[in-house]
Design a protein around this motif. Sequence first.
Motif, mmCIF file in Angstrom:
data_model
loop_
_atom_site.group_PDB
_atom_site.id
_atom_site.type_symbol
_atom_site.label_atom_id
_atom_site.label_comp_id
_atom_site.label_asym_id
_atom_site.label_seq_id
_atom_site.Cartn_x
_atom_site.Cartn_y
_atom_site.Cartn_z
ATOM 1 N N CYS A 59 0.830 -1.213 0.000
ATOM 2 C CA CYS A 59 0.000 0.000 0.000
ATOM 3 C C CYS A 59 0.859 1.255 0.000
ATOM 4 N N SER A 60 0.488 2.202 -0.834
ATOM 5 C CA SER A 60 1.149 3.503 -0.833
ATOM 6 C C SER A 60 0.082 4.590 -0.800
ATOM 7 N N LEU A 61 0.484 5.790 -0.471
ATOM 8 C CA LEU A 61 -0.442 6.909 -0.347
ATOM 9 C C LEU A 61 -0.234 7.895 -1.488
ATOM 10 N N ILE A 62 -1.328 8.334 -2.085
ATOM 11 C CA ILE A 62 -1.247 9.325 -3.150
ATOM 12 C C ILE A 62 -2.188 10.482 -2.837
ATOM 13 N N THR A 63 -1.731 11.671 -3.171
ATOM 14 C CA THR A 63 -2.537 12.872 -2.942
ATOM 15 C C THR A 63 -2.898 13.481 -4.284
ATOM 16 N N LEU A 68 -9.226 12.325 -6.812
ATOM 17 C CA LEU A 68 -9.685 11.387 -5.792
ATOM 18 C C LEU A 68 -10.658 12.017 -4.793
ATOM 19 N N GLY A 69 -11.020 13.252 -5.002
ATOM 20 C CA GLY A 69 -12.085 13.871 -4.224
ATOM 21 C C GLY A 69 -11.763 14.179 -2.780
ATOM 22 N N MET A 74 -4.709 9.312 -0.176
ATOM 23 C CA MET A 74 -5.571 8.143 -0.294
ATOM 24 C C MET A 74 -4.735 6.892 -0.569
ATOM 25 N N PRO A 75 -5.102 5.767 0.044
ATOM 26 C CA PRO A 75 -4.358 4.526 -0.160
ATOM 27 C C PRO A 75 -4.606 3.904 -1.532
ATOM 28 N N VAL A 76 -3.554 3.313 -2.081
ATOM 29 C CA VAL A 76 -3.670 2.499 -3.290
ATOM 30 C C VAL A 76 -2.919 1.197 -3.020
ATOM 31 N N ARG A 183 -15.022 7.836 -12.698
ATOM 32 C CA ARG A 183 -14.462 8.395 -13.939
ATOM 33 C C ARG A 183 -13.157 9.150 -13.657
ATOM 34 N N ASN A 184 -13.179 9.988 -12.643
ATOM 35 C CA ASN A 184 -11.992 10.774 -12.291
ATOM 36 C C ASN A 184 -10.845 9.889 -11.796
ATOM 37 N N THR A 185 -11.200 8.895 -10.990
ATOM 38 C CA THR A 185 -10.187 8.007 -10.426
ATOM 39 C C THR A 185 -9.531 7.154 -11.506
ATOM 40 N N LEU A 186 -10.345 6.598 -12.396
ATOM 41 C CA LEU A 186 -9.808 5.757 -13.459
ATOM 42 C C LEU A 186 -8.958 6.564 -14.436
#
Length: 208
Positions: A59-63, A68-69, A74-76, A183-186
Motif C-alpha cells: 500500500c502507498s499513499l497518493i494525494t 480522488l475527491g 488516499m491509499p492504493v 471516472r476521475n479516479t480511473l
Amino acid sequence: MLKNGVLLGVFALVCSALVAGVNQLTRPQIEYQQRQQLLSILHQIIPDQMHDNDLAASCSLITAPDALGSTSAMPVYVARKQGQPQAAAIETVAPDGYNGKIHLIVAVDTKGTVLGVRTLEQQETPGLGDKVDSRKSDWVERFVGKQFDINNLKVWFVKKDGGEIDQFTGATITPRAYTKALRNTLRYFIEHQAQIYASKSNCEEPQS
C-alpha cells in the motif's frame, strides 16, 4: 457550592479516565477488525489468481484532490505476481453525494479494465441512494468488466447525462456523484499508472 463543584470535577476526571482506558483497551481489536474487513474487500475485488503478494501490505499513499475527491492522501493497493504489477485498488471519494461524501474503492488492471468496486462508507438515503452499497443491491457490479477509455468517456456517465450507466429510480444525484468519482479516479490511474506501480509502500500498518 464549592464542594459540589469539586465533586463534579472529580467525577468528570474519573469518567474521562475510564473512557480513555476503554478506548486504549479496545483499539487493537478495532484495528484488527478493520484490517480483516479491508483484506476481505481487497480479495473480493482483485481475484486471488492475479497476485501472490500481501495486498494490504503493498500500500502507498497518493494525494490528488481533483481526481480522488479528497485533500487527504488516499491509499492504493498494488497486486503483483512474481514481482510484476497486475492491478491496483484505489480508495477514492465522491464528495458530492446526496447526503455527503461517499468513500469507495475501485480495482483496475493494467489495461484499465475494472475488476471490482465496493462502497466503504456512505450515508445516502435508505432505499434510494444506499443502493451503491453492495449489501443493498448489485448496482456497483455493472462497472465490472468495463474498460476505461479516455477517448470514450460516454460510458462513464449516467443515462440522464447521456451516458450508459443506469441511475436509480427517484435518485439521480447519488449515482451521478459515484460515477463521476469512478471516472476521475480511473482517468488518474491511466495517466499515472507507472508512477503508482513504482511507489514504495508507505501506509501505516494496523496493529493486530
